[in-house]
Design a protein around this motif. Sequence first.
Motif, PDB file in Angstrom:
ATOM      1  N   GLU A  86       8.272   8.437  -7.072  1.00 58.92           N
ATOM      2  CA  GLU A  86       7.994   9.322  -6.592  1.00 58.92           C
ATOM      3  C   GLU A  86       7.176  11.009  -7.252  1.00 58.92           C
ATOM      4  OE1 GLU A  86      11.711  10.599  -4.919  1.00 58.92           O
ATOM      5  OE2 GLU A  86      11.949   8.634  -3.520  1.00 58.92           O
ATOM      6  N   LEU A  89       3.530  10.561  -6.171  1.00 54.87           N
ATOM      7  CA  LEU A  89       3.197  10.046  -5.037  1.00 54.87           C
ATOM      8  C   LEU A  89       1.850  11.118  -4.814  1.00 54.87           C
ATOM      9  CD1 LEU A  89       5.187   9.228  -2.496  1.00 54.87           C
ATOM     10  CD2 LEU A  89       5.614  11.247  -2.060  1.00 54.87           C
ATOM     11  N   ALA A 273       6.084   5.906   1.893  1.00 53.19           N
ATOM     12  CA  ALA A 273       7.348   6.245   1.270  1.00 53.19           C
ATOM     13  C   ALA A 273       6.751   8.011   1.784  1.00 53.19           C
ATOM     14  CB  ALA A 273       5.939   6.003  -0.467  1.00 53.19           C
ATOM     15  N   ILE A 274       6.131   8.694   1.690  1.00 54.35           N
ATOM     16  CA  ILE A 274       5.638  10.442   1.288  1.00 54.35           C
ATOM     17  C   ILE A 274       6.465  10.995   2.810  1.00 54.35           C
ATOM     18  CG2 ILE A 274       3.817  11.802   2.209  1.00 54.35           C
ATOM     19  CD1 ILE A 274       1.560   9.579   0.548  1.00 54.35           C
TER      20      ILE A 274
END
Length: 289
Positions: A86, A89, A273-274
């Motif tokens: 993360e 990211l 994921a973003i």
Amino acid sequence: MNLNALSLFVAVIQHGSLSKTAEKLGVPIATISRQIAELEKHLQIQLFDRQKSGVKPTMAGQKLYDEVHLSIDNLLNAKQVLFDDEQNLKGILRISAPPKCEPVLAWVSEFQQKFPNVQIHATMTERIFDLSADSIDVAFRIGELHGEHFIAKKVATLGTKWVAHPELLTRFGTPSTLKELKNFPIATWAKNGESEVVIQMNKEKIALPFLFASNDASAVEYMVLQGQAIGQISDLTANEWIKDKRVVEILPELAKPNYELFMLYASQRYPSAIVRVFVEFVLGKIQAT
């Protein structure tokens, strides 16, 4: 079984005492002691012998440690890997929000400070998007919306104030009741084709013709600031302008309706994921307030 208590149990054995565990993990001793006691109660066994020099696992405690410590270590390592992913990211996030929507811009600013490798493109408009067709990942809109293909989460309540330029009040006077607004030029948000706007303050409603209307809040604010009309604008802008004596609040004793701001994103099972991290970030911010 409480995994957090189990991981604290493993840490106490590895560090040899509650105080060293508390120092290493940054967790209060009282919290560690309570979690261990709850674990013992759940398992109905004593896990530690308490000694002056620290704690020593009982036979049952040592057996439990032998069974679980590798799994707990693997879980903690997996958590760290996910955290590192993360932090790294990277990519583009496309959002849409109403013009001058400062809460959203504040969240975006803080999000990018935490995730500097994420580029954000913000389309500031009140037009309703098809998230997929318009390539928008997350949209913010005023008013409750429902749909089969997106999820809507309430993220803020926005207040408003009625304000006017001092020069306009010199020309027209100052309204003292809601009905007297009929004698004043009004600038308001409205859809194309509408010829009047319904105003509600307290439990009273009135339909008013307007001098100027737009689907863009910033256009309404411009007309107010130019002394062309009285208008209803956001608290955030109104408070700043009132403080600077650029405008005067009208009918401050009457309660104005609030407007709810919703965050919309596609209801697909596995978002990128973003998108996932941004949605979780915003929800975390509002839960903390």
